[in-house]
Design a protein around this motif. Structure first.
Motif, short mmCIF file in Angstrom:
data_model
loop_
_atom_site.label_atom_id
_atom_site.label_comp_id
_atom_site.label_asym_id
_atom_site.label_seq_id
_atom_site.Cartn_x
_atom_site.Cartn_y
_atom_site.Cartn_z
N GLN A 3 3.07 -4.12 12.46
CA GLN A 3 3.66 -2.85 13.08
C GLN A 3 4.56 -2.16 12.06
O GLN A 3 4.11 -0.79 12.02
N ALA A 4 5.25 -2.58 11.55
CA ALA A 4 6.20 -1.77 10.51
C ALA A 4 5.56 -1.28 9.60
O ALA A 4 5.54 -0.03 8.70
N GLN A 5 4.44 -2.19 8.65
CA GLN A 5 3.69 -1.57 7.77
C GLN A 5 2.64 -0.51 8.35
O GLN A 5 2.55 0.42 7.57
N ALA A 6 2.20 -0.57 9.23
CA ALA A 6 1.16 0.37 9.93
C ALA A 6 1.91 1.54 10.06
O ALA A 6 1.56 2.50 10.08
N ALA A 7 3.27 1.71 10.29
CA ALA A 7 4.06 2.68 10.75
C ALA A 7 4.60 3.22 9.43
O ALA A 7 5.32 4.26 9.15
N GLY A 8 4.35 2.73 8.32
CA GLY A 8 4.53 3.14 7.09
C GLY A 8 6.24 2.75 6.57
O GLY A 8 6.92 3.42 5.79
N ARG A 9 6.68 1.77 7.43
CA ARG A 9 8.22 1.50 7.32
C ARG A 9 8.39 0.41 6.38
O ARG A 9 9.75 0.09 5.93
N LEU A 10 7.34 -0.36 6.15
CA LEU A 10 7.50 -1.60 5.11
C LEU A 10 6.43 -1.44 4.14
O LEU A 10 5.34 -0.79 4.43
N ARG A 11 6.57 -1.66 3.01
CA ARG A 11 5.53 -1.55 1.96
C ARG A 11 4.14 -2.82 2.53
O ARG A 11 4.41 -3.54 3.09
N ARG A 12 3.07 -2.51 2.06
CA ARG A 12 1.90 -3.05 2.35
C ARG A 12 1.90 -4.37 1.44
O ARG A 12 1.88 -4.29 0.24
N ALA A 13 1.66 -5.51 2.07
CA ALA A 13 1.65 -6.55 1.42
C ALA A 13 1.52 -7.68 2.48
O ALA A 13 1.23 -7.55 3.51
N GLU A 14 1.04 -8.96 1.93
CA GLU A 14 0.57 -10.07 2.75
C GLU A 14 1.88 -10.31 3.88
O GLU A 14 3.15 -10.41 3.45
N PRO A 15 1.77 -10.01 5.37
CA PRO A 15 2.82 -10.01 6.57
C PRO A 15 3.33 -11.54 6.24
O PRO A 15 4.76 -11.70 6.16
N LEU A 16 2.51 -12.63 5.94
CA LEU A 16 3.33 -13.81 5.99
C LEU A 16 4.12 -14.06 4.80
O LEU A 16 5.35 -14.57 5.05
N HIS A 17 3.68 -13.65 3.72
CA HIS A 17 4.55 -13.66 2.39
C HIS A 17 6.04 -12.86 2.70
O HIS A 17 7.07 -13.45 2.12
N GLN A 18 5.94 -11.80 3.36
CA GLN A 18 7.11 -10.96 3.68
C GLN A 18 8.01 -11.71 4.41
O GLN A 18 9.06 -11.80 4.47
N LEU A 19 7.24 -12.37 5.49
CA LEU A 19 8.06 -13.13 6.61
C LEU A 19 8.96 -14.29 5.80
O LEU A 19 9.90 -14.68 6.38
N MET A 20 8.05 -14.89 4.98
CA MET A 20 8.67 -15.88 4.09
C MET A 20 9.92 -15.60 3.50
O MET A 20 10.93 -16.24 3.26
#
Length: 214
Positions: A140-157
């Motif tokens: 959701q944060a990526q879709a809202a432009g609040r986080l950079r676009r990247a693999e979500p699981l990698h960001q969570l890790m």
């Protein structure tokens, strides 16, 4: 005249509370029905009446311990508005829970490695639990432009490696005496203090902010 003993309406709750006390001391694999019943001041028949088997009791004990934190994360994920503050609050809630329960979590992981069935079943479902909630907030944060676009699981890790991993590593270092005690004493407040966790999170979120040049 009925000579059967009256049912004990509080026995179920006492058994669960006793189980949590003993599990935090010994781990779940070392938990016995007799020890739980004795701690709760209940008889073995009451244990069987309420839970049936030790395995069912351990499974419920894990869910009881885990559910409050998971429910809070789910509530945050449903909150309307900007997803980034919700993600930040959810991560802080989760890592604070890890810090509070780090001793029990270490026992839980050891129990899973030792083959405790209920613990292994819980671990097998973990992907659909808090990681799924946190991943949803990242998407959701990526879709809202609040986080950079990247693999979500990698960001969570990356986020959990920054936040939760130091909590667990310092606990392991202290428990196994694999580092000098003075060094562990210096590291532990940096790993577990709420203000330090929040500081690491803010650093990490700044690193994941969208690139202004894109």
């Amino acid at each position: 005249m009925n000579s059967r003993p009256a049912a004990d309406p509080g026995a179920r709750e006492r058994l669960l509370q006793a189980g949590l006390v003993l599990a935090r001391e010994r781990g779940l694999k070392a938990l016995t029905v007799r020890a739980v019943a004795a701690e709760a001041g209940a008889n073995l028949g009451s244990f069987v009446h309420h839970f049936g088997t030790r395995d069912a009791f351990v499974a419920e004990l894990i869910e009881r311990w885990y559910a409050p934190m998971f429910g809070q994360l789910q509530d945050l994920a449903r909150r309307p508005g900007d997803p980034l503050p919700a993600l930040r609050e959810a991560l802080l809630e989760f890592v604070a829970w890890v810090a509070r329960h780090r001793d029990f979590l270490a026992l839980l992981l050891a129990d899973a490695a030792a083959g405790e069935p209920a613990v292994r079943r819980f671990v097998a479902t973990i992907e659909q639990r808090h990681p799924a909630v946190l991943l949803g907030l990242i998407v959701q944060a990526q879709a809202a432009g609040r986080l950079r676009r990247a693999e979500p699981l990698h960001q969570l890790m990356f986020l959990l490696a920054s936040l939760a991993l130091p909590v667990l590593v310092t606990r392991l270092m202290g428990a196994r005496e694999i580092a000098p005690a003075a060094f562990v004493e210096r590291l532990t407040p940096l790993a577990v203090a709420p203000e330090r966790i929040a500081e690491r999170l803010d650093w990490a979120l700044r690193g994941l902010a969208p690139d202004p040049e894109r």
